[in-house]
Scaffold this motif. Structure first.
Motif, mmCIF file in Angstrom:
data_model
loop_
_atom_site.group_PDB
_atom_site.id
_atom_site.type_symbol
_atom_site.label_atom_id
_atom_site.label_comp_id
_atom_site.label_asym_id
_atom_site.label_seq_id
_atom_site.Cartn_x
_atom_site.Cartn_y
_atom_site.Cartn_z
ATOM 1 N N ARG A 88 52.389 0.798 46.773
ATOM 2 C CA ARG A 88 51.831 2.078 47.244
ATOM 3 C C ARG A 88 51.203 2.874 46.105
ATOM 4 O O ARG A 88 50.150 3.463 46.237
ATOM 5 C CB ARG A 88 52.934 2.918 47.894
ATOM 6 C CG ARG A 88 53.249 2.480 49.302
ATOM 7 C CD ARG A 88 54.325 3.374 49.856
ATOM 8 N NE ARG A 88 53.836 4.736 49.963
ATOM 9 C CZ ARG A 88 53.630 5.366 51.101
ATOM 10 N NH1 ARG A 88 53.863 4.758 52.231
ATOM 11 N NH2 ARG A 88 53.190 6.606 51.109
ATOM 12 N N ARG A 89 51.909 2.868 44.945
ATOM 13 C CA ARG A 89 51.421 3.662 43.821
ATOM 14 C C ARG A 89 50.071 3.126 43.325
ATOM 15 O O ARG A 89 49.137 3.892 43.106
ATOM 16 C CB ARG A 89 52.467 3.639 42.701
ATOM 17 C CG ARG A 89 52.049 4.377 41.466
ATOM 18 C CD ARG A 89 53.158 4.385 40.407
ATOM 19 N NE ARG A 89 52.650 4.914 39.167
ATOM 20 C CZ ARG A 89 51.957 4.219 38.282
ATOM 21 N NH1 ARG A 89 51.701 2.937 38.499
ATOM 22 N NH2 ARG A 89 51.516 4.791 37.184
ATOM 23 N N SER A 90 49.963 1.796 43.161
ATOM 24 C CA SER A 90 48.704 1.259 42.626
ATOM 25 C C SER A 90 47.580 1.423 43.654
ATOM 26 O O SER A 90 46.426 1.635 43.280
ATOM 27 C CB SER A 90 48.864 -0.191 42.189
ATOM 28 O OG SER A 90 49.150 -1.009 43.275
ATOM 29 N N ASP A 125 52.828 4.158 29.206
ATOM 30 C CA ASP A 125 53.743 5.202 28.749
ATOM 31 C C ASP A 125 53.268 6.575 29.225
ATOM 32 O O ASP A 125 53.078 7.481 28.430
ATOM 33 C CB ASP A 125 53.865 5.171 27.218
ATOM 34 C CG ASP A 125 54.993 6.070 26.729
ATOM 35 O OD1 ASP A 125 56.048 6.102 27.386
ATOM 36 O OD2 ASP A 125 54.803 6.754 25.717
ATOM 37 N N ALA A 126 53.029 6.682 30.513
ATOM 38 C CA ALA A 126 52.582 7.909 31.183
ATOM 39 C C ALA A 126 51.115 8.217 30.930
ATOM 40 O O ALA A 126 50.586 7.953 29.859
ATOM 41 C CB ALA A 126 53.427 9.105 30.810
ATOM 42 N N GLY A 127 50.485 8.762 31.968
ATOM 43 C CA GLY A 127 49.070 9.107 31.853
ATOM 44 C C GLY A 127 48.157 7.922 32.065
ATOM 45 O O GLY A 127 47.000 7.925 31.659
ATOM 46 N N THR A 128 48.649 6.877 32.745
ATOM 47 C CA THR A 128 47.819 5.676 32.869
ATOM 48 C C THR A 128 46.662 5.872 33.846
ATOM 49 O O THR A 128 45.634 5.228 33.699
ATOM 50 C CB THR A 128 48.635 4.445 33.303
ATOM 51 O OG1 THR A 128 49.268 4.729 34.549
ATOM 52 C CG2 THR A 128 49.680 4.084 32.273
ATOM 53 N N ARG A 129 46.810 6.765 34.839
ATOM 54 C CA ARG A 129 45.674 6.954 35.754
ATOM 55 C C ARG A 129 44.520 7.606 35.005
ATOM 56 O O ARG A 129 43.361 7.259 35.202
ATOM 57 C CB ARG A 129 46.077 7.722 37.013
ATOM 58 C CG ARG A 129 46.331 9.210 36.833
ATOM 59 C CD ARG A 129 47.044 9.827 38.007
ATOM 60 N NE ARG A 129 48.357 9.216 38.199
ATOM 61 C CZ ARG A 129 48.964 9.100 39.364
ATOM 62 N NH1 ARG A 129 48.394 9.574 40.448
ATOM 63 N NH2 ARG A 129 50.157 8.536 39.440
ATOM 64 N N CYS A 130 44.862 8.567 34.112
ATOM 65 C CA CYS A 130 43.812 9.225 33.314
ATOM 66 C C CYS A 130 43.199 8.237 32.330
ATOM 67 O O CYS A 130 41.983 8.180 32.158
ATOM 68 C CB CYS A 130 44.401 10.413 32.555
ATOM 69 S SG CYS A 130 44.876 11.752 33.652
HETATM 70 N N1 UDP Z 1 56.204 3.747 35.466
HETATM 71 C C1 UDP Z 1 57.154 2.748 35.413
HETATM 72 N N2 UDP Z 1 57.246 1.863 36.478
HETATM 73 C C2 UDP Z 1 56.426 1.943 37.569
HETATM 74 C C3 UDP Z 1 55.485 2.968 37.607
HETATM 75 C C4 UDP Z 1 55.400 3.853 36.539
HETATM 76 O O1 UDP Z 1 57.897 2.648 34.439
HETATM 77 O O2 UDP Z 1 56.528 1.124 38.482
HETATM 78 C C5 UDP Z 1 56.077 4.663 34.299
HETATM 79 C C6 UDP Z 1 54.847 4.303 33.475
HETATM 80 O O3 UDP Z 1 55.128 4.467 32.098
HETATM 81 C C7 UDP Z 1 53.845 5.345 33.940
HETATM 82 C C8 UDP Z 1 54.782 6.540 34.114
HETATM 83 O O4 UDP Z 1 55.927 5.985 34.717
HETATM 84 O O5 UDP Z 1 52.824 5.546 32.992
HETATM 85 C C9 UDP Z 1 54.210 7.656 34.958
HETATM 86 O O6 UDP Z 1 53.785 7.180 36.182
HETATM 87 P P1 UDP Z 1 52.907 8.063 37.167
HETATM 88 O O7 UDP Z 1 53.076 7.490 38.539
HETATM 89 O O8 UDP Z 1 53.169 9.497 36.946
HETATM 90 O O9 UDP Z 1 51.394 7.718 36.737
HETATM 91 P P2 UDP Z 1 50.643 7.911 35.349
HETATM 92 O O10 UDP Z 1 51.248 9.097 34.630
HETATM 93 O O11 UDP Z 1 50.826 6.641 34.577
HETATM 94 O O12 UDP Z 1 49.230 8.141 35.743
#
Ligand code: UDP
Length: 236
Positions: A88-90, A125-130
């Motif tokens: 769902r997230r991806s 390590d967070a912020g991957t969508r950006c």
């Molecule tokens: N993450 C994880 N497992 C997952 C999904 C996310 O460990 O299945 C971690 C990953 O480091 C990601 C962070 O949680 O960058 C934050 O995820 P978020 O959904 O907030 O998206 P992001 O900040 O990457 O855009």
């Protein structure tokens, strides 16, 4: 765990400081355009293919190109191994990425075509969508896809009650709020705005301003990366 101590964050950054960012345009030989990006603990590869005829035909739009974005997180990119394949997230991130990019690409120039945008998260390590949108933008420019502007994205948020720029993993997990923003930098038109957690209206305004400042800094790095590639190309 204290996330802010003596005005410094867990990695020593000031509240308004970005993590280190490295951008390389065009590392992939077979893609029409590509970008490798390191942003703090994130490592991301973006590859663009197209514009090409959209197949099967029922996905074609006779007035414009379809943007097919696919965000994928490698199973080894996170601490607890991620189950491979879409979830769902991806799917959500793929959708918001396509929508952000669609707003700057001159899609009307390529009716019935598709432009594939692949984003592979190798380390997260967070912020991957950006980071994904930022890398995809460079890959699109590298592919020569006509755009009104080169989009860029950056998050701000709140940790330990302080508004900060560009959250890293522990700040994202244990912090109070996260606000990813993507813009078309010339007009500063907003292409993406999402929010997790809670902020007051004043904190939101401050976080948005900080995210825009981050976007302006990263936009310069994107352009430098593209210039560097074409300079090398000229010299060869
Ligand atoms: N993450 C994880 N497992 C997952 C999904 C996310 O460990 O299945 C971690 C990953 O480091 C990601 C962070 O949680 O960058 C934050 O995820 P978020 O959904 O907030 O998206 P992001 O900040 O990457 O855009």
């Amino acid at each position: 765990m204290e996330l802010i101590k003596d005005g410094k964050r867990i990695d020593g950054r000031a509240p308004d400081e970005l993590r280190p960012i490295k951008i390389e345009a065009g590392p992939l030989y077979r893609a029409d355009g590509s970008c490798y990006l390191e942003w703090g603990g994130n490592k991301i590869m973006a590859a663009v293919y197209g514009p090409k005829e959209a197949i099967p035909r029922h996905i074609q739009d006779s007035t414009k190109a379809v943007i097919n974005a696919r965000y994928n997180m490698a199973s080894f990119s996170v601490e607890d191994r991620k189950r491979p394949g879409p979830d769902r997230r991806s799917q959500e991130i793929s959708k918001i990425t396509a929508e952000a990019l669609e707003n700057v690409i001159l899609t009307e120039m390529f009716p019935r075509a598709v432009i594939d945008v692949n984003i592979e998260v190798l380390d997260a390590d967070a912020g991957t969508r950006c980071a994904g949108i930022t890398a995809a933008a460079v890959a699109l420019a590298d592919a020569g896809i006509p755009m009104r502007d080169i989009p860029v994205a950056c998050a701000a948020g709140k940790v330990d009650g302080v508004v900060v720029l560009d959250l890293l993993g522990d700040e994202d997990k244990k912090g109070d709020a996260d606000l990813p923003v993507a813009i078309a930098p010339r007009s500063e038109e907003i292409l993406l705005l999402q929010m997790d957690g809670h902020m007051t209206v004043e904190e939101f305004d401050e976080a948005l301003e900080l995210a825009l400042k981050g976007c302006r800094e990263i936009s310069k790095l994107q352009k430098e990366a593209l210039l560097k590639k074409y300079k090398t190309f000229e010299e060869e």
